[in-house]
Structure formats: C-alpha cells, structure tokens
Design an enzyme around this catalytic site. Structure first.
Site, mmCIF file in Angstrom:
data_model
loop_
_atom_site.group_PDB
_atom_site.id
_atom_site.type_symbol
_atom_site.label_atom_id
_atom_site.label_comp_id
_atom_site.label_asym_id
_atom_site.label_seq_id
_atom_site.Cartn_x
_atom_site.Cartn_y
_atom_site.Cartn_z
ATOM 1 N N LYS A 42 -35.121 20.956 -18.308
ATOM 2 C CA LYS A 42 -33.901 21.015 -19.118
ATOM 3 C C LYS A 42 -34.212 21.331 -20.577
ATOM 4 O O LYS A 42 -35.061 20.686 -21.190
ATOM 5 C CB LYS A 42 -33.164 19.673 -19.026
ATOM 6 C CG LYS A 42 -31.781 19.731 -19.631
ATOM 7 C CD LYS A 42 -30.978 18.497 -19.275
ATOM 8 C CE LYS A 42 -29.649 18.633 -19.963
ATOM 9 N NZ LYS A 42 -28.569 17.975 -19.402
ATOM 10 N N GLY A 47 -39.822 16.361 -23.663
ATOM 11 C CA GLY A 47 -41.008 16.988 -23.069
ATOM 12 C C GLY A 47 -40.915 18.504 -23.055
ATOM 13 O O GLY A 47 -41.889 19.202 -23.341
ATOM 14 N N CYS A 48 -39.746 19.018 -22.746
ATOM 15 C CA CYS A 48 -39.559 20.466 -22.684
ATOM 16 C C CYS A 48 -39.667 21.089 -24.073
ATOM 17 O O CYS A 48 -40.159 22.207 -24.229
ATOM 18 C CB CYS A 48 -38.216 20.801 -22.039
ATOM 19 S SG CYS A 48 -38.133 20.234 -20.321
ATOM 20 N N THR A 49 -39.245 20.345 -25.097
ATOM 21 C CA THR A 49 -39.352 20.828 -26.467
ATOM 22 C C THR A 49 -40.817 20.894 -26.897
ATOM 23 O O THR A 49 -41.257 21.898 -27.474
ATOM 24 C CB THR A 49 -38.539 19.930 -27.432
ATOM 25 O OG1 THR A 49 -37.165 19.990 -27.039
ATOM 26 C CG2 THR A 49 -38.680 20.374 -28.876
ATOM 27 N N ALA A 52 -42.390 23.898 -25.132
ATOM 28 C CA ALA A 52 -41.932 25.177 -25.674
ATOM 29 C C ALA A 52 -42.516 25.437 -27.065
ATOM 30 O O ALA A 52 -42.935 26.557 -27.367
ATOM 31 C CB ALA A 52 -40.408 25.203 -25.726
#
Length: 157
Positions: A42, A47-49, A52
């Site tokens: 998402k 974590g995804c930030t 990325a």
C-alpha cells in the site's frame, strides 16, 4: 506458505498497467533495459515509504546499470501520484487495483497480520533482463535495505 511464482529463466509474464499519470505502461515495451518490478502492499504506509525512498535515493546507481524501476500495488493512480509528490519519487508506480498482475506473478495470497488473515500483496521483487526473461526473484525483502540488496543482486547477475 508457498507462493506460486513464475519460473526463473522463462519470459516474464507480460502486462499493461496504468501509472500514476494514468498512462499505460507495458512490460514487453521495456526490452533493452533491465526491469525491476517490486510489489508492495500500500502506498504511503511506513514500510512502503522506506522502501520507495531507498530506491529513489539509488536512482543514479540503477541508471548506471540500465535499470527501470516499476512499483506495483493495488492503489489507484491518484493515490500513486500523491505518493510520488509527497516523497519526490523518481520512478513509475503502477496501479493494479484488481490485483490481476499480482496474481499473474503469484504475489496475491493469504497474509496474516495481528491475528487476522486476509488476501493481500506479498512484498517481492522480480528482476527481468534486457530480453524480457525473468532472471531473479527477491523473496525476503527488507524495506530498509531493499535498495542495497537490489544493487548487490544486480551486480551478481
């Protein structure tokens, strides 16, 4: 839990998806470059930030290796654009709202979180060579070191 992943050494499953600008991106049209497909659950979550931003910060190193990065998640293009704007990301994010691409790559499966079970995207990274062949799958992705781990794998291939 074993995911049903595509076979290394075979052509990477082709797909077309909309990026953050609602432009179509087709994997097979990227031949001639290495493609890193990273699936994440998402946009704009912690974590995804981290993952990325690590890729954003190693873009020069990836460019030297002739690599195109594509992030895929079930988010809508508008949310992907917000993610890019907020974190100044310098690569395309693709919308897989119906999770058809995640299913094609075997990363849409049962997940467990805080005692709950649900269907979702598993965080995996696929590396496709210049001819469109799947050459590596990173199954144990750590968000904080993903970019460094990726560079090491690319250099080893």
């Amino acid at each position: 839990m074993a995911l049903n992943l595509p076979a290394i050494g075979q052509p990477a499953p082709d797909f077309t998806a909309l990026n953050q600008k609602e432009e179509e991106v087709t994997l097979s049209q990227l031949k001639g470059k290495k493609v890193v497909l990273y699936f994440y659950p998402k946009a704009m979550t912690p974590g995804c930030t981290v993952q990325a931003c690590g890729l954003r910060d190693t873009q020069a190193e990836l460019n030297k290796r002739n690599v195109v990065v594509l992030g895929l998640s079930p988010d809508a293009p508008k949310r992907l654009q917000k993610f890019i704007d907020r974190d100044e990301l310098n690569f395309d994010l693709l919308s897989d709202e119906d999770h058809a691409i995640a299913e094609l790559y075997g990363v849409w499966d049962m997940k467990k979180f805080m005692g709950r079970e649900f269907m979702g995207v598993h965080r995996l990274t696929f590396i496709v060579d210049e001819e469109g062949t799947l050459v590596h799958i990173m199954e144990k992705v750590k968000t904080k070191s993903h970019h460094d781990d990726l560079l090491a794998v690319l250099d080893a291939l």
